[in-house]
Write an enzyme that holds these catalytic residues in place. Structure first.
Site, short mmCIF file in Angstrom:
data_model
loop_
_atom_site.label_atom_id
_atom_site.label_comp_id
_atom_site.label_asym_id
_atom_site.label_seq_id
_atom_site.Cartn_x
_atom_site.Cartn_y
_atom_site.Cartn_z
N GLN A 99 57.96 -41.91 -68.37
CA GLN A 99 58.07 -40.63 -68.92
C GLN A 99 59.36 -40.18 -69.08
OE1 GLN A 99 55.30 -37.65 -66.70
NE2 GLN A 99 55.48 -39.61 -65.37
N HIS A 117 57.61 -40.71 -73.55
CA HIS A 117 58.30 -39.35 -74.17
C HIS A 117 59.29 -39.40 -75.20
CE1 HIS A 117 56.32 -37.11 -70.45
NE2 HIS A 117 55.25 -37.54 -71.50
N CYS A 125 64.66 -36.24 -87.83
CA CYS A 125 64.58 -34.98 -88.60
C CYS A 125 63.30 -34.27 -88.28
CB CYS A 125 64.69 -35.45 -90.26
SG CYS A 125 64.58 -33.88 -91.15
N CYS A 128 61.64 -34.38 -92.32
CA CYS A 128 61.43 -35.65 -93.15
C CYS A 128 61.28 -36.78 -92.24
CB CYS A 128 62.40 -35.83 -94.39
SG CYS A 128 64.10 -36.58 -93.58
P1 NAD Z 1 59.51 -34.25 -62.31
O1 NAD Z 1 61.16 -33.65 -62.22
O2 NAD Z 1 58.46 -33.31 -62.33
O3 NAD Z 1 59.25 -34.83 -60.84
C1 NAD Z 1 60.25 -35.62 -60.39
C2 NAD Z 1 59.64 -36.17 -59.20
O4 NAD Z 1 60.56 -37.26 -58.51
C3 NAD Z 1 59.26 -35.41 -58.00
O5 NAD Z 1 58.03 -35.49 -57.51
C4 NAD Z 1 60.30 -35.72 -56.91
O6 NAD Z 1 60.11 -35.55 -55.44
C5 NAD Z 1 60.55 -36.93 -57.30
N1 NAD Z 1 61.88 -37.67 -56.61
C6 NAD Z 1 62.98 -37.07 -56.74
N2 NAD Z 1 64.17 -38.01 -56.41
C7 NAD Z 1 63.46 -39.28 -55.98
C8 NAD Z 1 63.96 -40.66 -55.89
N3 NAD Z 1 65.03 -40.80 -55.70
N4 NAD Z 1 62.97 -41.46 -55.73
C9 NAD Z 1 61.59 -41.35 -56.26
N5 NAD Z 1 61.15 -40.18 -56.37
C10 NAD Z 1 62.17 -38.90 -56.25
O7 NAD Z 1 59.75 -35.34 -63.35
P2 NAD Z 1 58.60 -36.05 -64.13
O8 NAD Z 1 57.30 -36.34 -63.43
O9 NAD Z 1 59.09 -37.16 -64.94
O10 NAD Z 1 57.86 -35.00 -65.33
C11 NAD Z 1 58.77 -34.26 -65.74
C12 NAD Z 1 59.25 -34.60 -67.37
O11 NAD Z 1 60.67 -34.47 -67.21
C13 NAD Z 1 58.95 -35.92 -68.06
O12 NAD Z 1 58.35 -35.64 -69.28
C14 NAD Z 1 60.21 -36.53 -68.24
O13 NAD Z 1 60.37 -36.94 -69.61
C15 NAD Z 1 61.33 -35.31 -68.17
N6 NAD Z 1 62.59 -35.79 -67.66
C16 NAD Z 1 63.30 -37.21 -67.82
C17 NAD Z 1 64.46 -37.31 -67.26
C18 NAD Z 1 65.02 -38.52 -67.52
O14 NAD Z 1 64.74 -39.46 -68.31
N7 NAD Z 1 65.75 -39.09 -66.43
C19 NAD Z 1 64.96 -36.34 -66.28
C20 NAD Z 1 64.51 -35.06 -66.28
C21 NAD Z 1 63.39 -34.78 -66.87
#
Ligand code: NAD
Length: 242
Positions: A99, A117, A125, A128
């Site tokens: 994700q 994602h 864009c 377009c």
């Molecule tokens: P989330 O923020 O909802 O959850 C993060 C999870 O990771 C929590 O359950 C937490 O307990 C756990 N966590 C925290 N530190 C950790 C570690 N060191 N090791 C293992 N687990 C750990 O994130 P999500 O479930 O990915 O969903 C949220 C959305 O956020 C997604 O759509 C994603 O695209 C986006 N997102 C992406 C990034 C990225 O690309 N790095 C950063 C922030 C959010």
């Protein structure tokens, strides 16, 4: 006892491994997750900034937020968790359904990564078909496409559908795996949070790596209450030894 000891005897039968990863796996690379104390930015709720409505209401604000995230992500490096998954390719068939939009699995050397994602590194864009990769700087915010409309990050926002071809492939991989490791995701974002259900239908082993409980922890065969950088290298070592 080692963290993954309980599945040691099953390792020889595991051929296809799918990782479902989320923001938590990049937390130890210095990229904040969405939920929790890091999820605030200049007093805005980030869950409300990552939406198509926020973008149309205030594209400049959303771009400012994305530009800060982009700067952080461009300089971030894969951590031991990403590297362990990349190394595992030497010993098994590995697919990552992520994700995350940060590209760190690819930077670590993983070859089979489906970005559910999208990617913060790419832009497109809002009207377009124009798409571009690795644009680091913009002369104006929000940046404009040659067609005159606003460019946007090539990510899937809350309220938008996933690219159907990517999602269909993800479901096939989830359906066919022997083991699914769900690392660093709260499993609250749909439809990615349904992937473990597809794996379970194939009688795959489910392992969660997360320091905290999630909605699906009780469905797991094994729960590792630790960070991904602390635990995944040990998992790879077990494969090496078999
Ligand atoms: P989330 O923020 O909802 O959850 C993060 C999870 O990771 C929590 O359950 C937490 O307990 C756990 N966590 C925290 N530190 C950790 C570690 N060191 N090791 C293992 N687990 C750990 O994130 P999500 O479930 O990915 O969903 C949220 C959305 O956020 C997604 O759509 C994603 O695209 C986006 N997102 C992406 C990034 C990225 O690309 N790095 C950063 C922030 C959010």
């Amino acid at each position: 006892m080692r963290m993954f000891e309980i599945i040691k005897d099953q390792i020889k039968d595991i051929k296809k491994i799918v990782f479902v990863t989320g923001a938590g796996i990049s937390q130890e690379s210095g990229i904040p997750t969405f939920r929790g104390k890091d999820g605030l930015w200049r007093n805005y709720d980030v869950m409300k900034l990552a939406t198509i409505d926020a973008f149309y209401d205030n594209p400049k604000l959303v771009w400012e937020w994305y530009n800060e995230r982009r700067k952080n992500i461009f300089t971030a490096q894969p951590n031991l968790g990403h590297k362990a998954i990349a190394e595992l390719e030497k010993y098994a068939n590995v697919v990552i359904l992520t994700q995350n939009i940060d590209g760190l699995h690819q930077k670590a050397g993983s070859s089979e990564v489906l970005e559910l994602h999208g990617s913060i590194i790419k832009i497109k864009c809002s009207v377009c078909d124009f798409k571009d990769e690795m644009v680091t700087e913009f002369s104006e915010i929000p940046p404009l496409c040659k067609c005159g409309n606003i460019l946007r990050p090539d990510v899937v926002w809350f309220g938008e559908s996933l690219p159907q071809d990517v999602w269909q492939k993800a479901v096939i991989f989830a359906n066919e795996c022997d083991l699914m490791i769900i690392a660093g995701t709260s499993l609250v974002v749909s439809p990615a949070n349904t992937l473990p259900i597809y794996a379970k239908q194939n009688n795959a082993i489910l392992i969660e790596v997360n320091p905290e409980d999630t909605e699906m922890s009780s469905e797991m065969d094994l729960v590792i209450r630790n960070t991904s950088a602390n635990s995944l290298p040990e998992f790879v070592t077990m494969f090496k030894e078999n």
